[in-house]
Design a protein around this motif. Sequence first.
Motif, PDB file in Angstrom:
ATOM      1  N   ALA A 145       2.779   5.935  -2.928  1.00 21.72           N
ATOM      2  CA  ALA A 145       3.901   6.751  -3.397  1.00 21.72           C
ATOM      3  C   ALA A 145       3.887   6.865  -4.920  1.00 21.72           C
ATOM      4  O   ALA A 145       4.184   7.937  -5.468  1.00 21.72           O
ATOM      5  N   LEU A 146       3.538   5.792  -5.614  1.00 20.00           N
ATOM      6  CA  LEU A 146       3.442   5.856  -7.077  1.00 20.00           C
ATOM      7  C   LEU A 146       2.379   6.867  -7.504  1.00 20.00           C
ATOM      8  O   LEU A 146       2.588   7.637  -8.447  1.00 20.00           O
TER       9      LEU A 146
ATOM     10  N   ALA B  32       0.835  -1.209   0.000  1.00 23.08           N
ATOM     11  CA  ALA B  32       0.000   0.000   0.000  1.00 23.08           C
ATOM     12  C   ALA B  32       0.866   1.254   0.000  1.00 23.08           C
ATOM     13  O   ALA B  32       0.554   2.233  -0.693  1.00 23.08           O
ATOM     14  N   MET B  33       1.958   1.240   0.757  1.00 20.83           N
ATOM     15  CA  MET B  33       2.854   2.393   0.816  1.00 20.83           C
ATOM     16  C   MET B  33       3.458   2.672  -0.569  1.00 20.83           C
ATOM     17  O   MET B  33       3.495   3.820  -1.013  1.00 20.83           O
ATOM     18  N   ILE B  34       3.908   1.629  -1.245  1.00 17.23           N
ATOM     19  CA  ILE B  34       4.510   1.802  -2.574  1.00 17.23           C
ATOM     20  C   ILE B  34       3.451   2.286  -3.568  1.00 17.23           C
ATOM     21  O   ILE B  34       3.702   3.214  -4.361  1.00 17.23           O
ATOM     22  N   ARG B  35       2.269   1.711  -3.536  1.00 13.71           N
ATOM     23  CA  ARG B  35       1.202   2.137  -4.447  1.00 13.71           C
ATOM     24  C   ARG B  35       0.822   3.603  -4.207  1.00 13.71           C
ATOM     25  O   ARG B  35       0.613   4.367  -5.155  1.00 13.71           O
TER      26      ARG B  35
ATOM     27  N   PRO C 206       6.480  14.959   0.660  1.00 15.98           N
ATOM     28  CA  PRO C 206       6.555  14.899   2.131  1.00 15.98           C
ATOM     29  C   PRO C 206       6.691  13.475   2.646  1.00 15.98           C
ATOM     30  O   PRO C 206       7.308  13.256   3.689  1.00 15.98           O
ATOM     31  N   SER C 207       6.174  12.496   1.918  1.00 17.67           N
ATOM     32  CA  SER C 207       6.245  11.101   2.385  1.00 17.67           C
ATOM     33  C   SER C 207       7.519  10.395   1.939  1.00 17.67           C
ATOM     34  O   SER C 207       7.711   9.215   2.255  1.00 17.67           O
ATOM     35  N   ALA C 208       8.378  11.079   1.198  1.00 16.84           N
ATOM     36  CA  ALA C 208       9.609  10.434   0.699  1.00 16.84           C
ATOM     37  C   ALA C 208      10.544  10.124   1.877  1.00 16.84           C
ATOM     38  O   ALA C 208      10.652  10.899   2.821  1.00 16.84           O
TER      39      ALA C 208
END
Length: 169
Positions: free
Chosen positions: A145-146, A140-143, A162-164
Amino acid sequence: MTTDQLSPDTTMNAITEAVMLGRAGDIETARTRLLELWSEIGTAGDALHRCSLAHYLADLYDDPARALAWDIRALDAADTLGDDRAQQYHASLQVAGFYPSLHLNLADNYRRLGSWGAAAEQLASARKHLSALPDDAYGAMIRTALDEVSTAIAQRSTDRRPSAPGPQS
């Protein structure tokens, strides 16, 4: 990709320890330790070590050009890594699951550098590999971020997400 447990792989343990220092805010020490390990591993060393180290070291640079160089090294190492080696470290690992994150990082760096075409290509590559991600918090985190990178590309924004992961400038 890292775990909180110690493994018999002392290099992966050292990489994990450095990553934890960086996540705790000691960016300089983490970067120094990872660079020292890179010198020991070498450009032709163990592909899992090179991929892991380069992937996490990239996160310790706010400069997208410097991060890009390490993210390219991580992708190059993943391309030579087999599941058998990854599973020697942790039985659940499959190299295919590395690619969404690796391509995401490249897309984000290219975007931050204003290279919109390259960013879009890497975003497409990341999305092509999404089926390899687990349906869990990491996936979910990767999706998410995409989606953030996709929106930033569409808006032609070079601002840091900001989430990087990594240091905030």
